[in-house]
Design an enzyme around this catalytic site. Structure first.
Site, mmCIF file in Angstrom:
data_model
loop_
_atom_site.group_PDB
_atom_site.id
_atom_site.type_symbol
_atom_site.label_atom_id
_atom_site.label_comp_id
_atom_site.label_asym_id
_atom_site.label_seq_id
_atom_site.Cartn_x
_atom_site.Cartn_y
_atom_site.Cartn_z
ATOM 1 N N GLU A 208 0.823 -1.213 0.000
ATOM 2 C CA GLU A 208 0.000 0.000 0.000
ATOM 3 C C GLU A 208 0.857 1.263 0.000
ATOM 4 O O GLU A 208 0.400 2.351 0.347
ATOM 5 C CB GLU A 208 -0.953 -0.029 1.201
ATOM 6 C CG GLU A 208 -1.873 -1.243 1.210
ATOM 7 C CD GLU A 208 -3.152 -1.082 0.377
ATOM 8 O OE1 GLU A 208 -3.738 0.005 0.366
ATOM 9 O OE2 GLU A 208 -3.545 -2.072 -0.287
ATOM 10 N N HIS B 47 -4.548 1.425 7.388
ATOM 11 C CA HIS B 47 -3.157 1.728 7.026
ATOM 12 C C HIS B 47 -2.448 2.213 8.289
ATOM 13 O O HIS B 47 -3.068 2.856 9.147
ATOM 14 C CB HIS B 47 -3.088 2.869 5.993
ATOM 15 C CG HIS B 47 -3.524 2.497 4.619
ATOM 16 N ND1 HIS B 47 -4.302 3.316 3.842
ATOM 17 C CD2 HIS B 47 -3.269 1.404 3.865
ATOM 18 C CE1 HIS B 47 -4.517 2.750 2.675
ATOM 19 N NE2 HIS B 47 -3.911 1.583 2.658
ATOM 20 N N CYS C 76 -2.962 11.191 3.883
ATOM 21 C CA CYS C 76 -3.279 10.269 2.771
ATOM 22 C C CYS C 76 -3.134 10.978 1.440
ATOM 23 O O CYS C 76 -2.887 10.352 0.411
ATOM 24 C CB CYS C 76 -4.728 9.785 2.837
ATOM 25 S SG CYS C 76 -5.143 8.889 4.316
#
Ligand SMILES: N=C(N)NCCC[C@H](NC(=O)CCC(=O)O)C(=O)O
Length: 446
Positions: free
Chosen positions: A174, A250, A369
């Protein structure tokens, strides 16, 4: 030589929408089918970028991807004109269709893992696009991400671009959302922290039971090898499976680092003490600040709701640090109180600045993000495509471009509108000219 950390923010695409696609990401599921506002989303992002540039930071921009992804729908067997493909996919395979419409490339923390030149064996900046295998809608991103990164960092002398890891859950990756770099100065060799959620090849190891662990240890190790990182400059840490099961999909939802500061929740990691000991030992004698937030001060639930740890910690030109936080942190009494105290604790963090990125937050994407950090020397920065850097002119141009092309309301039903596809392609075609990217999109290459 001067050195910088440049934040490359994802520009929100013209089809930003809420489709509830991310199992394990609470905000995404809670806002499924809400009406989105792509114009507002893009402008919120641009304002954050411009504000950081105005603080004296170097700020970059990464272009969004083309959605709906007609090429993928064709690969999945839909045929006919683009309008027919859209209509049939929306009617007969709604979930597949919605996945192919997600504007999720806006969260560039998931675009790639980046190792700056002082850390790598060949002295170049290394990029590996994330394969994002855990979610189908995100697995559509890596190839075009690679094209955009190559068009942004287009100089082989300074920049090395790798292919994303194999498209398989064993190598689920990721990107920078699970990677933080500690250092004394951006231009000095740093310590790269890779945080994984599970071991792909050893089922006896702890793993979450409710929600998926998107990142594997084996993916982290492959990236460290590709980037030429030495064992002494890497620490692998396992994320606490219990917090993944509480919606921390995450690591950047529960911890963030910058230079000699690691800011994390007490429950973030599995073997916290041994990991912190390893960091301390590998970081050397330099001052290091571990800022741990106790559950009694901020619960994991509040951390997930407000994105306290999805803040950006930045080093300002006067060498103090500031936290860039979403307004949700200001609105939550416990988190707001914590942040007010934090700036008085004698750590390098001296101020908090709040930004409204609610359009992104509703899909589980906070300030951190939205950005990919790239530490660069002065020469490397000079080699970056200058049209991907934020300044007054580019800010004006991009705002005008958003006003011209973006809608201010988008529902699920709008996504099947062939007119929206044409509008988006026209917008992106113009964007590649504004940012001098060349032909990065499949529709430009046909
Ligand atoms: N934490 C970081 N670095 N990034 C946040 C990514 C949010 C993204 N949300 C989404 O993809 C939701 C799309 C939707 O439901 O429409 C995700 O879950 O992968």
């Amino acid at each position: 030589m001067k050195q910088y950390e440049v934040n490359f923010d994802g520009l929100v695409g013209p089809t930003h929408n809420y489709a509830g696609l991310s199992f394990g990401n609470v905000a995404s599921l809670n806002n499924a089918n809400a009406v989105s506002n792509p114009k507002e989303a893009a402008k919120q992002g641009l304002l954050k970028m411009k504000a950081l540039a105005d603080m004296g930071m170097q700020q970059g921009i990464l272009a969004p991807q083309e959605r709906p992804d007609i090429a993928m729908l064709r690969r999945l067997g839909f045929t006919g004109s683009d309008a027919t493909v859209l209509e049939n996919a929306a009617k007969n395979a709604k979930q597949v269709f919605l996945a192919c419409c997600s504007a999720s490339s806006m969260w560039t923390a998931n675009a790639a893992t980046v190792s700056p030149s002082p850390d790598t064996a060949d002295g170049r900046v290394h990029f590996t696009p994330a394969n994002l295998t855990n979610k189908f809608h995100r697995s559509l991103e890596p190839r075009v991400t690679g094209n955009i990164l190559k068009a942004t960092f287009a100089n082989e002398k300074y920049f090395a671009h790798h292919t994303h890891l194999p498209d398989n859950d064993h190598f689920g990756d990721e990107g920078a959302a699970n990677h933080t770099r500690l250092c004394t100065d951006y231009g000095h060799a740093g310590l790269e922290l890779f945080v994984y959620g599970r071991h792909a090849f050893d089922a006896s190891k702890p793993a979450p039971t409710r929600y998926p662990a998107r990142q594997t240890l084996e993916a982290c190790q492959a990236i460290a090898r590709l980037h030429g990182l030495s064992d002494e400059s890497v620490v692998y840490m396992q994320q606490n499976p219990d917090v993944i099961d509480q919606g921390v999909f995450h690591n950047d939802v529960i911890s963030v680092g910058n230079q000699n500061v690691l800011f994390y929740h007490e429950q973030a990691f599995l073997n916290t003490q041994s990991s912190l000991d390893e960091i301390r030992q590998k970081f050397g004698e330099h001052p290091l600040h571990f800022i741990e937030v106790k559950t009694s001060a901020v619960s994991v639930e509040d951390a997930v709701k407000t994105y306290l740890f999805n803040t950006q910690i930045i080093t300002l030109p006067d060498n103090t640090m500031a936290i860039i936080a979403p307004t949700e942190c200001e609105e939550n009494p416990a988190v707001h109180q914590y942040l007010q105290e934090l700036v008085t604790l004698g750590t390098p963090i001296k101020e908090v600045k709040y930004f409204d990125v609610k359009q992104s937050m509703r899909n589980g994407g906070g300030p951190a993000c939205l950005r990919l950090r790239v530490a660069l020397t002065e020469h490397e920065l000079d080699a970056v495509n200058p049209y991907t850097l934020m300044n007054d002119d580019q800010f004006k141009r991009l705002n005008t471009w958003v006003d011209k092309h973006y809608r201010d309301a988008l529902t699920e039903n709008d996504l099947r509108d062939p007119q929206l596809l044409m509008e988006s392609r026209a917008a992106l075609d113009e964007l590649t000219q504004l940012m001098k990217l060349g032909s990065v999109y499949p529709f430009q290459q046909d």
